[in-house]
Design a protein around this motif. Structure first.
Motif, PDB file in Angstrom:
ATOM      1  N   PHE A 142       4.381  -7.535  14.853  1.00 56.81           N
ATOM      2  CA  PHE A 142       4.912  -7.923  13.552  1.00 56.81           C
ATOM      3  C   PHE A 142       6.408  -7.647  13.525  1.00 56.81           C
ATOM      4  O   PHE A 142       6.923  -6.858  14.316  1.00 56.81           O
ATOM      5  CB  PHE A 142       4.191  -7.184  12.415  1.00 56.81           C
ATOM      6  CG  PHE A 142       4.468  -5.703  12.363  1.00 56.81           C
ATOM      7  CD1 PHE A 142       5.376  -5.171  11.466  1.00 56.81           C
ATOM      8  CD2 PHE A 142       3.811  -4.835  13.219  1.00 56.81           C
ATOM      9  CE1 PHE A 142       5.631  -3.813  11.418  1.00 56.81           C
ATOM     10  CE2 PHE A 142       4.058  -3.472  13.186  1.00 56.81           C
ATOM     11  CZ  PHE A 142       4.972  -2.958  12.282  1.00 56.81           C
ATOM     12  N   ASN A 143       7.095  -8.354  12.666  1.00 56.16           N
ATOM     13  CA  ASN A 143       8.524  -8.168  12.397  1.00 56.16           C
ATOM     14  C   ASN A 143       9.445  -8.659  13.501  1.00 56.16           C
ATOM     15  O   ASN A 143      10.390  -9.390  13.239  1.00 56.16           O
ATOM     16  CB  ASN A 143       8.842  -6.701  12.063  1.00 56.16           C
ATOM     17  CG  ASN A 143      10.312  -6.500  11.745  1.00 56.16           C
ATOM     18  OD1 ASN A 143      11.077  -6.074  12.606  1.00 56.16           O
ATOM     19  ND2 ASN A 143      10.722  -6.845  10.549  1.00 56.16           N
ATOM     20  N   SER A 144       9.223  -8.258  14.732  1.00 55.71           N
ATOM     21  CA  SER A 144      10.066  -8.681  15.851  1.00 55.71           C
ATOM     22  C   SER A 144       9.189  -9.082  17.029  1.00 55.71           C
ATOM     23  O   SER A 144       8.193  -8.410  17.315  1.00 55.71           O
ATOM     24  CB  SER A 144      11.007  -7.554  16.298  1.00 55.71           C
ATOM     25  OG  SER A 144      11.943  -7.237  15.296  1.00 55.71           O
ATOM     26  N   GLY A 145       9.582 -10.181  17.689  1.00 56.47           N
ATOM     27  CA  GLY A 145       8.849 -10.606  18.868  1.00 56.47           C
ATOM     28  C   GLY A 145       8.164 -11.947  18.733  1.00 56.47           C
ATOM     29  O   GLY A 145       7.219 -12.229  19.473  1.00 56.47           O
ATOM     30  N   VAL A 146       8.652 -12.790  17.826  1.00 56.37           N
ATOM     31  CA  VAL A 146       8.008 -14.085  17.614  1.00 56.37           C
ATOM     32  C   VAL A 146       8.012 -14.943  18.882  1.00 56.37           C
ATOM     33  O   VAL A 146       7.129 -15.782  19.075  1.00 56.37           O
ATOM     34  CB  VAL A 146       8.676 -14.835  16.433  1.00 56.37           C
ATOM     35  CG1 VAL A 146      10.089 -15.289  16.781  1.00 56.37           C
ATOM     36  CG2 VAL A 146       7.827 -16.024  15.988  1.00 56.37           C
ATOM     37  N   ASP A 147       8.984 -14.733  19.773  1.00 52.18           N
ATOM     38  CA  ASP A 147       9.054 -15.504  21.015  1.00 52.18           C
ATOM     39  C   ASP A 147       8.346 -14.829  22.184  1.00 52.18           C
ATOM     40  O   ASP A 147       8.310 -15.386  23.286  1.00 52.18           O
ATOM     41  CB  ASP A 147      10.521 -15.757  21.400  1.00 52.18           C
ATOM     42  CG  ASP A 147      11.221 -16.698  20.442  1.00 52.18           C
ATOM     43  OD1 ASP A 147      10.547 -17.576  19.878  1.00 52.18           O
ATOM     44  OD2 ASP A 147      12.445 -16.558  20.254  1.00 52.18           O
ATOM     45  N   ASP A 148       7.804 -13.625  21.965  1.00 49.56           N
ATOM     46  CA  ASP A 148       7.247 -12.857  23.080  1.00 49.56           C
ATOM     47  C   ASP A 148       5.801 -12.424  22.890  1.00 49.56           C
ATOM     48  O   ASP A 148       5.148 -12.065  23.870  1.00 49.56           O
ATOM     49  CB  ASP A 148       8.106 -11.605  23.320  1.00 49.56           C
ATOM     50  CG  ASP A 148       9.536 -11.953  23.687  1.00 49.56           C
ATOM     51  OD1 ASP A 148       9.771 -12.322  24.848  1.00 49.56           O
ATOM     52  OD2 ASP A 148      10.412 -11.872  22.810  1.00 49.56           O
ATOM     53  N   TRP A 149       5.287 -12.411  21.671  1.00 48.89           N
ATOM     54  CA  TRP A 149       3.941 -11.875  21.435  1.00 48.89           C
ATOM     55  C   TRP A 149       2.869 -12.632  22.200  1.00 48.89           C
ATOM     56  O   TRP A 149       1.940 -12.032  22.735  1.00 48.89           O
ATOM     57  CB  TRP A 149       3.622 -11.881  19.932  1.00 48.89           C
ATOM     58  CG  TRP A 149       3.406 -13.253  19.348  1.00 48.89           C
ATOM     59  CD1 TRP A 149       4.370 -14.125  18.937  1.00 48.89           C
ATOM     60  CD2 TRP A 149       2.161 -13.911  19.116  1.00 48.89           C
ATOM     61  NE1 TRP A 149       3.805 -15.285  18.461  1.00 48.89           N
ATOM     62  CE2 TRP A 149       2.446 -15.175  18.552  1.00 48.89           C
ATOM     63  CE3 TRP A 149       0.821 -13.561  19.325  1.00 48.89           C
ATOM     64  CZ2 TRP A 149       1.448 -16.093  18.207  1.00 48.89           C
ATOM     65  CZ3 TRP A 149      -0.180 -14.463  18.968  1.00 48.89           C
ATOM     66  CH2 TRP A 149       0.141 -15.705  18.417  1.00 48.89           C
ATOM     67  N   LYS A 150       3.020 -13.932  22.252  1.00 47.62           N
ATOM     68  CA  LYS A 150       1.991 -14.750  22.887  1.00 47.62           C
ATOM     69  C   LYS A 150       1.989 -14.543  24.408  1.00 47.62           C
ATOM     70  O   LYS A 150       0.926 -14.385  25.028  1.00 47.62           O
ATOM     71  CB  LYS A 150       2.225 -16.217  22.538  1.00 47.62           C
ATOM     72  CG  LYS A 150       1.087 -17.140  22.892  1.00 47.62           C
ATOM     73  CD  LYS A 150       1.379 -18.535  22.367  1.00 47.62           C
ATOM     74  CE  LYS A 150       0.362 -19.534  22.835  1.00 47.62           C
ATOM     75  NZ  LYS A 150       0.680 -20.902  22.392  1.00 47.62           N
ATOM     76  N   SER A 151       3.177 -14.513  25.021  1.00 51.16           N
ATOM     77  CA  SER A 151       3.253 -14.337  26.473  1.00 51.16           C
ATOM     78  C   SER A 151       2.772 -12.952  26.899  1.00 51.16           C
ATOM     79  O   SER A 151       2.320 -12.761  28.026  1.00 51.16           O
ATOM     80  CB  SER A 151       4.691 -14.566  26.960  1.00 51.16           C
ATOM     81  OG  SER A 151       5.567 -13.597  26.425  1.00 51.16           O
ATOM     82  N   GLN A 152       2.858 -11.966  26.003  1.00 50.42           N
ATOM     83  CA  GLN A 152       2.380 -10.623  26.312  1.00 50.42           C
ATOM     84  C   GLN A 152       0.901 -10.432  25.965  1.00 50.42           C
ATOM     85  O   GLN A 152       0.358  -9.334  26.127  1.00 50.42           O
ATOM     86  CB  GLN A 152       3.246  -9.583  25.591  1.00 50.42           C
ATOM     87  CG  GLN A 152       4.668  -9.519  26.135  1.00 50.42           C
ATOM     88  CD  GLN A 152       5.412  -8.253  25.752  1.00 50.42           C
ATOM     89  OE1 GLN A 152       4.813  -7.263  25.353  1.00 50.42           O
ATOM     90  NE2 GLN A 152       6.724  -8.273  25.904  1.00 50.42           N
TER      91      GLN A 152
END
Length: 340
Positions: A142-152
């Motif tokens: 949440f809050n930060s990581g909209v471009d990274d959450w899915k790849s992680q």
């Protein structure tokens, strides 16, 4: 990995589903511990309207900078969801990516039932998030990581697309007739902040300067902005990326005897007053209370019902929403309660 932005319709539907599911049970209050780096637990007492599902433990790890009241609102939302869902909430924070990773490892060692993280420093969190998933612990961002959450491989994301929000600010500055803006970043290398200013630059037709300041030292922040405004009198707008920094920028504008206006991302009750009195032109609200609430409630829904918002493909967007003279009175009451 950069996700393809969802359509406006899918964003609204995703958020509506999440909010509706979270509202299915009666909301109950929760006493709050002190903030800071040390982990704190929510109150364990019996609460009216609390879920009757088995007790869960959820760890929330954020990159909060000490003194930034934005995170108080995040935490308040998380605690409200924890109270409703019969969850023991363990909250901890540190601006260092390495320390955040250690806090997540602590949560894994405690065998918590779920983890909610901010991916402000995604590279620092990648390995430990993978360890959590290997241990069978669901993780949401949440809050930060909209471009990274899915790849992680995280389950869900609740927050704002910072690039989209930045572009919206840039376009709004165009309508206000701004010619030269300086975008102030209080933590160099923090992906969400960098994305905001990149978005402003993309959406704004005029000239955009980037100014790095020390967000942990308000006197230094103020003097750095003052020096920039004195150096270049053509700057007619200062854009900050957090409410406390916006209020510091107002003082810098005065000290520099500048005619620049101030706009900002994020909101708190003091910032609302500044919009009301005209010292701040507008604010971009990403609804931090909602982010904290949905992150915790999302883990409860997954654990008990197998539900997850966005289907693992779409982020649940909580912003951007503009607050200015036209609607600030409506927002003011909620800000006073600490929910906006």
């Amino acid at each position: 990995m950069t996700n393809r932005p969802p359509s406006v319709r899918s964003r609204r539907l995703t958020l509506a589903v999440a909010v509706a599911a979270g509202a299915a049970l009666t909301l109950a209050g929760c006493s709050s511990g002190s903030g800071g780096k040390k982990s704190e637990e929510s109150a364990d007492g019996a609460l009216a309207g609390k879920a009757t599902t088995p007790r869960m433990t959820v760890a929330m790890v954020t990159h909060a900078v000490p003194g930034d009241t934005f995170w108080d609102t995040i935490r308040k939302g998380a605690e409200a969801a924890a109270a409703k869902d019969n969850i023991k909430l363990i909250y901890s924070s540190d601006p260092s990516g390495g320390t955040q990773a250690n806090l997540v490892q602590n949560a894994i060692d405690q065998k918590v039932d779920g983890i909610a993280v901010t991916l402000a420093k995604p590279d620092a969190m990648k390995d430990v998030v993978a360890k959590a998933r290997k241990a069978g612990i669901p993780v949401v961002a949440f809050n930060s990581g909209v471009d990274d959450w899915k790849s992680q491989g995280l389950l869900e994301y609740f927050g704002q697309d910072e690039t989209v929000a930045g572009e919206a600010v840039g376009r709004k500055l165009n309508t206000l007739g701004v010619k030269h803006t300086v975008c102030v970043i209080q933590e160099q290398g923090q992906v969400a902040l960098e994305a905001r200013c990149a978005g402003v630059k993309k959406g704004f037709a005029g000239k955009t300067d980037i100014l790095y300041v020390n967000g942990a030292d308000m006197p230094s922040l103020k003097s750095t902005i003052t020096a920039k405004l004195r150096q270049d009198s053509s700057i007619d707008e200062v854009v900050t990326l957090g409410a406390p920094y916006a209020l510091g920028a107002v003082g810098a504008v005065s000290d520099a005897d500048s005619k620049a206006k101030v706009a900002t991302f994020d909101l708190n009750k003091d910032l609302v007053k500044a919009v009301q009195d005209g010292s701040i032109q507008f604010a971009v609200d990403q609804q931090p209370y909602l982010q904290g609430y949905l992150a915790v409630d999302g883990l409860w829904l997954y654990k008990n019902n197998g539900n997850y918002s966005g289907g693992g493909e779409q982020p649940v967007l909580t912003g951007p929403a503009f607050v200015d003279k036209s609607n600030v009175e409506t927002v003011a009451g909620f800000a006073a309660k600490g929910t906006r």
